[in-house]
Write a protein that holds these residues in place. Structure first.
Motif, PDB file in Angstrom:
ATOM      1  N   LEU A  97       0.856  -1.220  -0.086  1.00  0.00           N
ATOM      2  CA  LEU A  97      -0.080  -0.011   0.019  1.00  0.00           C
ATOM      3  C   LEU A  97       1.078   1.226  -0.085  1.00  0.00           C
ATOM      4  O   LEU A  97       1.593   1.855   1.057  1.00  0.00           O
ATOM      5  N   ILE A  98       0.957   2.000  -1.288  1.00  0.00           N
ATOM      6  CA  ILE A  98       1.801   3.219  -1.541  1.00  0.00           C
ATOM      7  C   ILE A  98       1.183   4.400  -0.745  1.00  0.00           C
ATOM      8  O   ILE A  98      -0.346   4.192  -0.699  1.00  0.00           O
ATOM      9  N   CYS A  99       1.613   5.210  -0.256  1.00  0.00           N
ATOM     10  CA  CYS A  99       0.994   6.482   0.434  1.00  0.00           C
ATOM     11  C   CYS A  99       1.418   7.752  -0.183  1.00  0.00           C
ATOM     12  O   CYS A  99       2.329   7.988  -0.631  1.00  0.00           O
ATOM     13  N   ASP A 100       0.570   8.526   0.271  1.00  0.00           N
ATOM     14  CA  ASP A 100       1.092  10.014  -0.403  1.00  0.00           C
ATOM     15  C   ASP A 100       1.615  10.652   0.982  1.00  0.00           C
ATOM     16  O   ASP A 100       1.802   9.928   1.770  1.00  0.00           O
ATOM     17  N   ASP A 101       1.876  11.737   0.819  1.00  0.00           N
ATOM     18  CA  ASP A 101       2.723  12.561   1.844  1.00  0.00           C
ATOM     19  C   ASP A 101       1.434  13.200   2.898  1.00  0.00           C
ATOM     20  O   ASP A 101       1.867  14.109   3.885  1.00  0.00           O
ATOM     21  N   ASN A 102       0.429  12.878   2.858  1.00  0.00           N
ATOM     22  CA  ASN A 102      -0.604  13.349   3.743  1.00  0.00           C
ATOM     23  C   ASN A 102      -1.366  14.538   3.288  1.00  0.00           C
ATOM     24  O   ASN A 102      -2.301  15.315   3.592  1.00  0.00           O
ATOM     25  N   TRP A 103      -0.600  15.207   2.048  1.00  0.00           N
ATOM     26  CA  TRP A 103      -1.111  16.211   1.478  1.00  0.00           C
ATOM     27  C   TRP A 103      -1.372  16.154  -0.179  1.00  0.00           C
ATOM     28  O   TRP A 103      -1.457  17.010  -0.881  1.00  0.00           O
ATOM     29  N   GLY A 104      -1.599  14.966  -0.553  1.00  0.00           N
ATOM     30  CA  GLY A 104      -1.859  14.760  -1.854  1.00  0.00           C
ATOM     31  C   GLY A 104      -0.871  14.384  -2.612  1.00  0.00           C
ATOM     32  O   GLY A 104      -1.362  14.419  -4.072  1.00  0.00           O
ATOM     33  N   ASN A 105       0.448  14.301  -2.208  1.00  0.00           N
ATOM     34  CA  ASN A 105       1.561  13.882  -3.298  1.00  0.00           C
ATOM     35  C   ASN A 105       1.927  12.656  -3.124  1.00  0.00           C
ATOM     36  O   ASN A 105       2.392  12.310  -1.726  1.00  0.00           O
ATOM     37  N   ILE A 106       1.740  11.670  -3.993  1.00  0.00           N
ATOM     38  CA  ILE A 106       2.329  10.347  -3.895  1.00  0.00           C
ATOM     39  C   ILE A 106       3.711  10.356  -3.685  1.00  0.00           C
ATOM     40  O   ILE A 106       4.448  10.879  -4.768  1.00  0.00           O
ATOM     41  N   ARG A 107       4.136   9.547  -2.829  1.00  0.00           N
ATOM     42  CA  ARG A 107       5.474   9.588  -2.551  1.00  0.00           C
ATOM     43  C   ARG A 107       6.425   8.531  -3.376  1.00  0.00           C
ATOM     44  O   ARG A 107       7.573   8.956  -3.424  1.00  0.00           O
ATOM     45  N   ARG A 108       5.934   7.570  -3.565  1.00  0.00           N
ATOM     46  CA  ARG A 108       6.701   6.726  -4.662  1.00  0.00           C
ATOM     47  C   ARG A 108       5.691   5.677  -5.450  1.00  0.00           C
ATOM     48  O   ARG A 108       4.568   5.647  -5.149  1.00  0.00           O
ATOM     49  N   LEU A 109       6.053   5.362  -6.571  1.00  0.00           N
ATOM     50  CA  LEU A 109       5.418   4.179  -7.463  1.00  0.00           C
ATOM     51  C   LEU A 109       6.324   3.363  -7.831  1.00  0.00           C
ATOM     52  O   LEU A 109       7.608   3.252  -7.817  1.00  0.00           O
ATOM     53  N   PRO A 110       5.674   2.156  -8.058  1.00  0.00           N
ATOM     54  CA  PRO A 110       6.447   0.964  -8.779  1.00  0.00           C
ATOM     55  C   PRO A 110       6.976   1.354  -9.961  1.00  0.00           C
ATOM     56  O   PRO A 110       6.186   2.159 -11.082  1.00  0.00           O
ATOM     57  N   LYS A 111       8.089   1.071 -10.485  1.00  0.00           N
ATOM     58  CA  LYS A 111       8.676   1.276 -11.922  1.00  0.00           C
ATOM     59  C   LYS A 111       7.677   0.717 -12.892  1.00  0.00           C
ATOM     60  O   LYS A 111       7.232  -0.546 -12.760  1.00  0.00           O
ATOM     61  N   PRO A 112       7.469   1.334 -14.038  1.00  0.00           N
ATOM     62  CA  PRO A 112       6.559   0.797 -14.977  1.00  0.00           C
ATOM     63  C   PRO A 112       7.176  -0.769 -15.691  1.00  0.00           C
ATOM     64  O   PRO A 112       6.180  -1.625 -15.695  1.00  0.00           O
ATOM     65  N   ASP A 113       8.431  -1.241 -15.300  1.00  0.00           N
ATOM     66  CA  ASP A 113       8.755  -2.408 -15.860  1.00  0.00           C
ATOM     67  C   ASP A 113       9.087  -3.344 -14.725  1.00  0.00           C
ATOM     68  O   ASP A 113       9.824  -4.488 -14.760  1.00  0.00           O
ATOM     69  N   GLU A 114       8.664  -2.914 -13.356  1.00  0.00           N
ATOM     70  CA  GLU A 114       9.017  -3.499 -12.173  1.00  0.00           C
ATOM     71  C   GLU A 114       8.153  -5.203 -12.264  1.00  0.00           C
ATOM     72  O   GLU A 114       6.997  -5.123 -12.855  1.00  0.00           O
ATOM     73  N   LYS A 115       8.698  -6.342 -11.636  1.00  0.00           N
ATOM     74  CA  LYS A 115       8.335  -7.384 -11.797  1.00  0.00           C
ATOM     75  C   LYS A 115       6.822  -7.384 -11.053  1.00  0.00           C
ATOM     76  O   LYS A 115       6.868  -6.912 -10.110  1.00  0.00           O
ATOM     77  N   PRO A 116       5.735  -7.963 -11.688  1.00  0.00           N
ATOM     78  CA  PRO A 116       4.619  -8.100 -11.095  1.00  0.00           C
ATOM     79  C   PRO A 116       4.494  -8.943  -9.731  1.00  0.00           C
ATOM     80  O   PRO A 116       5.322  -9.652  -9.544  1.00  0.00           O
ATOM     81  N   ARG A 117       3.634  -8.387  -8.931  1.00  0.00           N
ATOM     82  CA  ARG A 117       3.574  -8.983  -7.589  1.00  0.00           C
ATOM     83  C   ARG A 117       1.972  -9.490  -7.603  1.00  0.00           C
ATOM     84  O   ARG A 117       1.084  -9.217  -7.957  1.00  0.00           O
ATOM     85  N   LYS A 118       1.990 -10.957  -7.036  1.00  0.00           N
ATOM     86  CA  LYS A 118       0.796 -11.506  -6.777  1.00  0.00           C
ATOM     87  C   LYS A 118      -0.392 -10.487  -6.130  1.00  0.00           C
ATOM     88  O   LYS A 118      -1.525 -10.255  -6.385  1.00  0.00           O
ATOM     89  N   GLY A 119       0.278  -9.855  -4.953  1.00  0.00           N
ATOM     90  CA  GLY A 119      -0.757  -9.038  -4.315  1.00  0.00           C
ATOM     91  C   GLY A 119      -0.846  -7.635  -4.985  1.00  0.00           C
ATOM     92  O   GLY A 119      -2.014  -6.975  -4.485  1.00  0.00           O
ATOM     93  N   GLY A 120      -0.031  -7.307  -5.806  1.00  0.00           N
ATOM     94  CA  GLY A 120      -0.164  -6.062  -6.544  1.00  0.00           C
ATOM     95  C   GLY A 120       0.234  -4.786  -5.726  1.00  0.00           C
ATOM     96  O   GLY A 120       0.710  -4.877  -4.512  1.00  0.00           O
ATOM     97  N   TYR A 121      -0.225  -3.876  -6.028  1.00  0.00           N
ATOM     98  CA  TYR A 121      -0.010  -2.704  -5.341  1.00  0.00           C
ATOM     99  C   TYR A 121      -1.503  -1.751  -4.978  1.00  0.00           C
ATOM    100  O   TYR A 121      -2.240  -1.767  -5.775  1.00  0.00           O
ATOM    101  N   GLY A 122      -1.578  -0.940  -3.870  1.00  0.00           N
ATOM    102  CA  GLY A 122      -2.664  -0.290  -3.741  1.00  0.00           C
ATOM    103  C   GLY A 122      -1.960   1.152  -3.164  1.00  0.00           C
ATOM    104  O   GLY A 122      -0.626   1.555  -3.282  1.00  0.00           O
ATOM    105  N   ILE A 123      -2.858   2.026  -3.052  1.00  0.00           N
ATOM    106  CA  ILE A 123      -2.696   3.615  -2.905  1.00  0.00           C
ATOM    107  C   ILE A 123      -3.495   3.957  -1.522  1.00  0.00           C
ATOM    108  O   ILE A 123      -4.848   3.674  -1.601  1.00  0.00           O
ATOM    109  N   TYR A 124      -2.926   4.649  -0.709  1.00  0.00           N
ATOM    110  CA  TYR A 124      -3.812   5.183   0.376  1.00  0.00           C
ATOM    111  C   TYR A 124      -3.346   6.728   0.119  1.00  0.00           C
ATOM    112  O   TYR A 124      -2.403   7.525   0.211  1.00  0.00           O
TER     113      TYR A 124
END
Length: 666
Positions: free
Chosen positions: A300-327
Motif C-alpha cells: 500500500l503506497i501512500c501520499d505525503d498526507n497532502w495529496g502527493n504520492i511519495r513513490r510508485l513502482p517502476k513501469p517495468d517492475e516485476k508484477p506482484r501477486k498481491g499487487g499495489y494499492g494507494i492510500y
C-alpha cells in the motif's frame, strides 16, 4: 405470470432464474463470466416463452448485481447522495427503457474504498445524536452510500471507536451489504487501536510485550469472520514511529508472526487471506532499505498526507501477486496544520495523482481518507468513479464530469455555472488550506495580492447567491450543503483575514483608515458561526454537529478547542494619516514596454525584476520519440499545469528523443 414486462435481478453465481435464462439462451453473459463485480443490464424479449418481456440485471457476483441495480437507479434519477446530501428524487409519471440497450461494466481497480477518520468532533457527535454512535444503524447508511458509489471497501471510524467492539451487529451489516472491512495502516490484524486501551494493553512494543500482542491480534482474527483485508506490520503506539531507527529485523519478525496467526485462525495458508502492508511515513524507509514481505501481500503506497504520492513502482517492475494499492488523503490531522473543516480537494489534482498511480500499475486497491464523509461529496464521487474506470478520464474531460455531477445532484438548469463554482472554490481552497490561512498569508502591497484573491472568492460567492435564489425549493437543502455553504464560508474566511491584515498594517504604519476594519472582522467572525448554525438547522436539524469542526484560531498543528477571533488593534491618533487605498497598482505580467525589434512571437519580457510565465504558455512544444507535453487545464494555483504524456516515460538517451517545452524570454 403478469403480461407486463418483468424486472429480473440476480447473480450469475447463485440465481436459479438467471441460470435458467442463460441455459435457454435468452441472455448472453459471456461478457461477465468469471469477472469480479461485473454486471450486465439487458432487455430480453419473450423471456418465459409467453411473449412476456423483461429488463434483466445480472451480476457476476453479489456486489456486481448491486452495482448493476444502482446503476439503473442512477439512470432513473436517484443520486447516490439522496440521503447523505438531501438530493431530491424528482418524480416522473413514466420511465422509459431502450429495448435495444445492453449495458455491461466491471471495475478496473479491485478494491475501492473510503477511510472514515479524524471524525471528532463533527461526525462523532452527529452519529451519537442520530444513531447512538458508530453502530450498525450508522453503518447501514454508510454501506448503502458506498454501494451506490460502486465502492466495496472501508476502514471504519477509529478515533475512540472500534468497528467490531462497539456494536456486535456491525459485522452483520457488513455481511449484509458485502462490504469488505479493513483496518487503518497502523491497526494490525483487524483490531482497532482503541481496543488496546480498552482491554488494558500494556506496552505496545513487540520487543518487550510479544505474548500480549500475539494474543490481542489472534482474538481480532478469530472475531472477524466477514470478508476482509488484513493489515500487517506495526507502527508505534498512537500512529507514531515504532522506534527512532529502522528496526527492519524486528518488523520482519512481527510480520512473520502475524502471518502465522492468520494461517492458524483461518485454517488455510496465509496467502489465501488478502493482506496489505502500508508504506506510510517512516515505514516506507523500511521498504526503501530493502525490507520485503511475501508476494501475496498488497504493498500500500501512500501520499505525503497532502495529496502527493511519495513513490510508485517502476513501469517495468516485476508484477506482484498481491499487487499495489494507494492510500490517499482528502483530510489530515498533523503538521504543519490539520485540514479537516471543508473540502480543499481539486478534481484535476486528484485525477493527476491517481492517474499516475493507475499508469504505474497500482490497481489492486485504492482507499482515501475522507474525514467526516461530508463535506467531501464531490471528491468522493470522483475518486470512486475514477477507481471504477481510470481510463474514462483524461485532462480534457474533468470539467464535463463536474457538470454531470452537478446535474445529477441539482438539476439541469444551472449545471454549467454550478460546475464553475465547484471547480473554482476547490481550486482556491487547494492553494492553501483554510486552517493555514491567516492575515499574513498574502501580501497587501505586492500586486494587491490579498485583495485580489479575496475578490476571487467574492465573485463566486455572489454567483452562488444568485443561483441559490433561482433554484427550485426542492433543491435548496442540497444546494446549501454542496455549493452555498463551502463557497460562502470560504469567502467569508478570506474577507475576515483580509480585514485583519488591513487592521494590522494600518496599526503598524499609524494609518487611521476610513474603513472600520475591527468591526468588519467581528462581523465576518460572527457570520461564520451563523453559517454553521444554518447548516445544522437544515432539514429539521438532520445535520446538527456536522460542521462543528473548528478552523479559526490555530496556534500550532492541532485544532483549537473553539474558534477564536483574531487579535485586532484599536487606536485613535490625531497624527494618523487618513488614507484608504495604499496598494500598488496591479502590474502587467507581460509588459512589452521595452520590447526589442523583431522579437519572436510568444516571447516573455521582464517586468520590474521578474519574468513571469504560465507553464502552458511555452514558446515551443517539442515532441520526443516516445512522449510529448500536454496541458492539464485548471490545475495549480493559477491557470493550468503541464505534464508528460504518457506519464510513465523514462529517461531518454539523447536530446533528440526527449520531449520538452521551451520558453523565450527577454
Amino acid at each position: 405470470n403478469s403480461s407486463k414486462p418483468a424486472i429480473i435481478i440476480g447473480s450469475l453465481d447463485s440465481s436459479a432464474v438467471i441460470k435458467q435464462l442463460v441455459q435457454s439462451k435468452k441472455i448472453n453473459t459471456k461478457a461477465i463470466d468469471n469477472k469480479w463485480e461485473a454486471f450486465t443490464i439487458q432487455y430480453v424479449k419473450n423471456y418465459n416463452n409467453k411473449n412476456h418481456d423483461a429488463l434483466v440485471i445480472i451480476g457476476s457476483d453479489g456486489r456486481g448485481t448491486a452495482f448493476g441495480v444502482f446503476t439503473a437507479s442512477r439512470q432513473m434519477g436517484v443520486s447516490p447522495w439522496n440521503w447523505w446530501a438531501d438530493v431530491p428524487v424528482i418524480e416522473n409519471p413514466n420511465l422509459y427503457i431502450n429495448i435495444n440497450a445492453n449495458l455491461t461494466d466491471a471495475p478496473k481497480v479491485k478494491y475501492r474504498g473510503i477511510f472514515i477518520n479524524d471524525e471528532a468532533p463533527a461526525l462523532s457527535n452527529w452519529s451519537k445524536e442520530k444513531f447512538g454512535g458508530f453502530n450498525h444503524k450508522f453503518y447501514d447508511k454508510v454501506f448503502e452510500l458506498m454501494l451506490r458509489l460502486n465502492a466495496n471497501y472501508i476502514w471504519p471510524a477509529m478515533w475512540g471507536s472500534a468497528f467490531y467492539d462497539d456494536d456486535s451487529l456491525n459485522i452483520n451489516i457488513a455481511k449484509k451489504y458485502a462490504i469488505v472491512i479493513g483496518t487503518s495502516h497502523h491497526e494490525p490484524l483487524m483490531r482497532a487501536h482503541d481496543e488496546w486501551r480498552r482491554y488494558g494493553g500494556r506496552q505496545w512494543n513487540y520487543l518487550t510485550n510479544p505474548a500480549q500482542l500475539d494474543s490481542f491480534w489472534t482474538k481480532g482474527m478469530q472475531r472477524a469472520t466477514n470478508e476482509k483485508i488484513v493489515t500487517i506490520g506495526m507502527r508505534g503506539d498512537g500512529d507514531e514511529p515504532m522506534s527512532e531507527g529502522t528496526a527492519t529485523a524486528l518488523l520482519e519478525t512481527i510480520v512473520e508472526k502475524q502471518r502465522s496467526i492468520i494461517a492458524q485462525t483461518t485454517g488455510k495458508p496465509a496467502s489465501e487471506t488478502p493482506q496489505i502492508w502500508a508504506l506510510y511515513k517512516e515505514v516506507q524507509d523500511y521498504y526503501d532499505k530493502g525490507m520485503r514481505v511475501p508476494e501475496d501481500v498488497t504493498l500500500l503506497i501512500c501520499d505525503d498526507n497532502w495529496g502527493n504520492i511519495r513513490r510508485l513502482p517502476k513501469p517495468d517492475e516485476k508484477p506482484r501477486k498481491g499487487g499495489y494499492g494507494i492510500y490517499y488523503h482528502f483530510d489530515y490531522v498533523g503538521g504543519p496544520r490539520n485540514y479537516k473543516w471543508i473540502n480543499t480537494n481539486h478534481i484535476p489534482r486528484i485525477w493527476e495523482q491517481m492517474n499516475l498511480a493507475w499508469k504505474h500499475n497500482v490497481n489492486n486497491l485504492w482507499i482515501v481518507n475522507v474525514g467526516d464523509i461530508k463535506p467531501m461529496e464531490l471528491p468522493i464521487s470522483f475518486f470512486l468513479e475514477q477507481a471504477w474506470n481510470p481510463d474514462r478520464f483524461n485532462q480534457n474531460n474533468l470539467t464535463t464530469f463536474v457538470e454531470k455531477w452537478s446535474t445529477e445532484q441539482l438539476g439541469n438548469k444551472h449545471q454549467k455555472s454550478i460546475a464553475q463554482i465547484l471547480n473554482l472554490y476547490t481550486k482556491y481552497n487547494a492553494r492553501i488550506t483554510p486552517e493555514l490561512l491567516d492575515q499574513n498569508t498574502f501580501s497587501l502591497i505586492n500586486y494587491d495580492e490579498f485583495n485580489r484573491v479575496t475578490k476571487e472568492y467574492n465573485r463566486i460567492k455572489n454567483l452562488s447567491d444568485s443561483i441559490f435564489n433561482l433554484i427550485p425549493a426542492a433543491y435548496k437543502n442540497a444546494y446549501f450543503q454542496l455549493v452555498q455553504y463551502p463557497v460562502e464560508a470560504s469567502a467569508n474566511l478570506y474577507n475576515m483575514y483580509y480585514n485583519v491584515a488591513r487592521n494590522h498594517f494600518n496599526y503598524k504604519h499609524k494609518i487611521q483608515s476610513i474603513t472600520p476594519y475591527p468591526q468588519k472582522v467581528q462581523d465576518y467572525f460572527l457570520h461564520d458561526a451563523e453559517l454553521t448554525k444554518q447548516y445544522h438547522e437544515l432539514n429539521n436539524g438532520k445535520w446538527n454537529h456536522m460542521m462543528s469542526q473548528t478552523h479559526i484560531g490555530y496556534t500550532y498543528w492541532q485544532q483549537p478547542v473553539k474558534n477564536v477571533m483574531p487579535t485586532l488593534y484599536h487606536f485613535n491618533t490625531d497624527s494618523a494619516k487618513m488614507i484608504e487605498k495604499i496598494m500598488l497598482p496591479i502590474l502587467s505580467i507581460n509588459n512589452k514596454k521595452f520590447v526589442p525589434k523583431n522579437a519572436p512571437e510568444n516571447t516573455f519580457f521582464q517586468n520590474e525584476n521578474y519574468v513571469s510565465i504560465e507553464a502552458a504558455s511555452f514558446t515551443r512544444n517539442i515532441a520526443g520519440k516516445n512522449a510529448r507535453y500536454v496541458e492539464i487545464p485548471n490545475l495549480g494555483k493559477t491557470i493550468s499545469a503541464i505534464t508528460t504524456h504518457p506519464v510513465t516515460i523514462g529517461n531518454e538517451k539523447t536530446d533528440k528523443e526527449t520531449a520538452r517545452v521551451e520558453y523565450d524570454f527577454y
